[in-house]
Design an enzyme around this catalytic site. Structure first.
Site, short mmCIF file in Angstrom:
data_model
loop_
_atom_site.label_atom_id
_atom_site.label_comp_id
_atom_site.label_asym_id
_atom_site.label_seq_id
_atom_site.Cartn_x
_atom_site.Cartn_y
_atom_site.Cartn_z
N SER A 95 -0.74 0.37 7.40
CA SER A 95 -1.12 1.55 6.62
C SER A 95 -1.73 2.70 7.43
O SER A 95 -2.30 2.50 8.50
CB SER A 95 -2.07 1.14 5.51
OG SER A 95 -1.31 0.47 4.54
N ASP A 119 0.77 -1.25 0.00
CA ASP A 119 0.00 0.00 0.00
C ASP A 119 0.81 1.31 0.00
O ASP A 119 1.75 1.44 0.78
CB ASP A 119 -0.89 0.08 1.25
CG ASP A 119 -1.53 -1.23 1.63
OD1 ASP A 119 -1.43 -2.20 0.87
OD2 ASP A 119 -2.13 -1.29 2.71
N ARG A 139 -8.04 -1.11 11.34
CA ARG A 139 -6.82 -0.48 10.82
C ARG A 139 -7.05 0.55 9.72
O ARG A 139 -8.14 0.76 9.26
CB ARG A 139 -5.89 -1.57 10.30
CG ARG A 139 -6.52 -2.50 9.27
CD ARG A 139 -5.51 -3.58 8.86
NE ARG A 139 -6.05 -4.45 7.84
CZ ARG A 139 -6.64 -5.63 8.10
NH1 ARG A 139 -6.76 -6.06 9.35
NH2 ARG A 139 -7.11 -6.36 7.11
N ASP A 140 -5.94 1.16 9.31
CA ASP A 140 -5.83 2.05 8.15
C ASP A 140 -6.58 3.38 8.33
O ASP A 140 -7.49 3.71 7.55
CB ASP A 140 -6.32 1.34 6.87
CG ASP A 140 -5.70 -0.04 6.68
OD1 ASP A 140 -4.60 -0.27 7.23
OD2 ASP A 140 -6.32 -0.89 6.02
N1 DQQ Z 1 -2.13 -3.77 3.94
C1 DQQ Z 1 -3.56 -3.91 3.94
C2 DQQ Z 1 -3.98 -2.97 5.03
C3 DQQ Z 1 -2.90 -3.14 6.06
C4 DQQ Z 1 -1.67 -3.27 5.22
C5 DQQ Z 1 -4.17 -3.60 2.62
C6 DQQ Z 1 -0.64 -4.21 5.80
O1 DQQ Z 1 -5.25 -3.26 5.55
O2 DQQ Z 1 -2.81 -2.04 6.93
O3 DQQ Z 1 -3.41 -4.07 1.55
O4 DQQ Z 1 0.51 -4.27 4.99
#
Ligand code: DQQ
Length: 585
Positions: free
Chosen positions: A118, A58, A181-182
């Site tokens: 991310s 990402d 997350r994210d």
């Molecule tokens: N990649 C996912 C996300 C996470 C990250 C999406 C982990 O949800 O935070 O590709 O490498």
């Protein structure tokens, strides 16, 4: 003392525990720290963003700060498979040429000891950028942390400090701690609160959980989520305003997330919510309205709000993130394109993953969809040019575009369709399955109007070739459906590779215009196509064995009964920008 080379810096990144993570994050414990001894350069991209070696995924925290574009990205410093995830960091003055810096964020504290996943950047009103990212804590829980630049007078923002008060958002009761997350870029409300969302799930329900804060330190969960849907886990949500046509600003202008949206402004903007579907690996979006007081986002009814929703890209494009670029008053979108060869291939190559060419993104004049177009800076790479104009291509015929090297090129083609009478009948059941339709009617299946388009990364004998094409169907005597398709089934002699067809419908009035345009960015192992001026986009990864380097050819083909015409084709060889230049101290 400052580090001279990225290698020296990477050596300092502490050894990480093997991450035992969520199902989508496939872990290869025995592989993830195998340093690539050798990097195979064949098929590496020339002008798509890629680090010198190892795994990337990402894009993270993209932003513009004091004259520089910053790109952070998920990176495994120890191998060409996912694992040991840190934030690598590069900067650019034009989104095309890059300088590599030391990693910005890597595990150093209990709140991110098992990985730095991310997140996004927000520019605070005092001009200070803040990053919020997901850390994996000692219990493998996902928590949200902030990091601030150590030294604001360093234009490169090389060093980032994590305050001791982290984590600042933790999964409370009722939230699935292994799917939380994210965080997005935060936006500022008229009530003096920052808000942002974090992706999560509850069984099959994907949720954008809303938080609010006065000081970016103490965050409180709102009573209800910003939005949710029955599509499985929502990764990498992105929520941002776009200008509508007819307002005081040009509809292609980007709108800053931090801008205060009073009632007048509210009439001139719409909001976009994009989520990355962990189950199907698509980035889909809706366009709608956002009510600051009620803290609610409501998609407009015209936008299907599920797996059949509009996608940024109908190919290999995931975990995308946009940012507002104040220098050019535009919104720019980054997206990750994974490899589609095997893990063994990736280990052998010593690298895996690229970023798509950054795209300017805005709401179409009609308001019915987003338009994406490669940032204008990419044109600075154009060199040798060839042109074909007013060339008829009869049904069943093809011709080669010669006089330039197409393996690393930018090709813009305008097609004219003479007559739509022969268009095949469209079955309404196909509406929700462009991809299946493209599989059934692939480039080798003769049609009425189309398939016509390009064969690219083709060997001289055409044994290897990737097809990017259009096919027109008719629903009744006056209505037509245009399918845009990418068919890589013959892209490589190699048989182990995953080669699905990818497709999307193109929202154009073909009966009226009888014209359709295609722009394709070809770059060794990536084919990135923009149909009808950026209405439908498809990125694919292909791995030819023969059609490489100077042996890669470009053809225009027409496998339909009706004749078509290439009104104009402009093709340019593309130069290779500096990509991983190290910062001179
Ligand atoms: N990649 C996912 C996300 C996470 C990250 C999406 C982990 O949800 O935070 O590709 O490498």
């Amino acid at each position: 003392e400052e580090m001279g080379t990225a290698a020296a810096v990477l050596a300092l990144v502490p050894l990480l525990c093997w991450a035992v993570v969520h199902a989508s994050h496939v872990v290869y414990p025995e592989l993830q720290s195998l340093e690539a001894k050798e990097v195979i350069t064949e098929l590496r991209t020339g002008y798509h963003f890629q680090p010198p070696k190892h795994w990337i995924n990402d894009p993270n925290g993209p932003m513009y700060y004091k004259g520089l574009y910053h790109l952070f990205y998920q990176y495994n410093p120890k191998g060409a498979v996912w694992g040991n995830i840190i934030w690598a960091h590069s900067v650019s003055t034009d989104l095309i040429h890059w300088v590599a810096l030391q990693p910005a964020i890597y595990p150093t504290k209990p709140f991110d000891v098992n990985g730095c996943w991310s997140g996004s950047a927000t520019l605070l009103p005092n001009g200070v950028p803040v990053i919020m990212y997901t850390g994996i804590d000692p219990h493998k829980n996902q928590v949200q942390n902030v990091a601030y630049p150590a030294n604001l007078s360093d234009p490169f923002l090389r060093e980032w400090v994590k305050p001791e008060y982290n984590p600042i958002i933790t999964p409370d009761h009722g939230i699935n701690a292994s799917a939380f997350r994210d965080p997005t870029t935060a936006w500022y409300g008229p009530d003096g609160h920052w808000r942002l969302v974090v992706g999560t799930k509850e069984n099959m329900r994907g949720i954008a959980v809303l938080y609010r804060s006065r000081d970016f330190k103490k965050w409180v969960k709102a009573r209800h989520s910003l939005h949710a849907g029955l599509t499985g886990m929502w990764e990498c949500p992105d929520f941002f305003p776009v200008a509508v046509a007819g307002g005081s600003r040009h509809h292609q202008s980007g709108v800053d997330t931090a801008e205060l949206h009073d009632r007048v402004v509210a009439e001139e903007v719409k909001y976009v919510l994009k989520v990355s579907l962990e189950l199907t690996r698509y980035d889909y979006y809706t366009v709608g309205t956002y009510d600051h007081d009620k803290e609610r986002y409501t998609p407009d009814p015209a936008f299907p709000d599920n797996d059949y929703g509009l996608r940024y890209d109908y190919g290999d494009f995931y975990a995308s993130k946009s940012f507002f670029d104040p220098a050019k008053k535009r919104r720019v979108l980054w997206g990750w394109a994974n490899e589609s060869d095997t893990v063994t291939d990736d280990r052998h190559k010593g690298w895996a993953g690229i970023q798509a060419i950054p795209r300017k993104i805005f709401l179409s004049r009609s308001g019915r969809q987003l338009i994406q177009w490669p940032v204008e800076e990419v044109k600075s790479l154009r060199s040798k040019h060839v042109n074909v104009s007013n060339k008829a291509v009869k049904g069943g015929e093809y011709f080669e575009v010669t006089g330039f090297k197409s393996v690393q090129s930018d090709v813009e083609t305008a097609f004219t369709i003479r007559n739509l009478d022969k268009a095949e009948k469209f079955d309404p059941a196909w509406r929700t399955d462009a991809q299946g339709l493209c599989k059934k009617f692939n480039s080798h299946v003769k049609g009425g109007v189309g398939p016509f388009g390009l064969w690219l990364l083709a060997s001289d004998d055409l044994e290897e070739r990737t097809a990017v094409f259009f096919r027109v169907f008719k629903t009744n005597d006056t209505n037509y459906v245009v399918l845009m398709c990418n068919d890589p089934t013959r892209s490589s002699y190699e048989s182990q590779i995953y080669r699905p067809t990818f497709a999307g419908f193109v929202n154009v009035d073909i009966a009226k215009t009888k014209k359709i345009a295609l722009r394709t960015l070809i770059d060794h192992s990536v084919v990135e196509s923009f149909g009808a001026g950026g209405k439908t986009c498809i990125l694919t990864r292909v791995y030819p064995r023969k059609a490489i380097g100077d042996d890669a050819h470009l053809f225009v083909f027409n496998n339909g009964e009706s004749d078509i015409k290439v009104t104009n084709l402009h093709a340019w060889e593309m130069k290779t920008p500096t990509m991983n230049k190290l910062l001179e101290q």
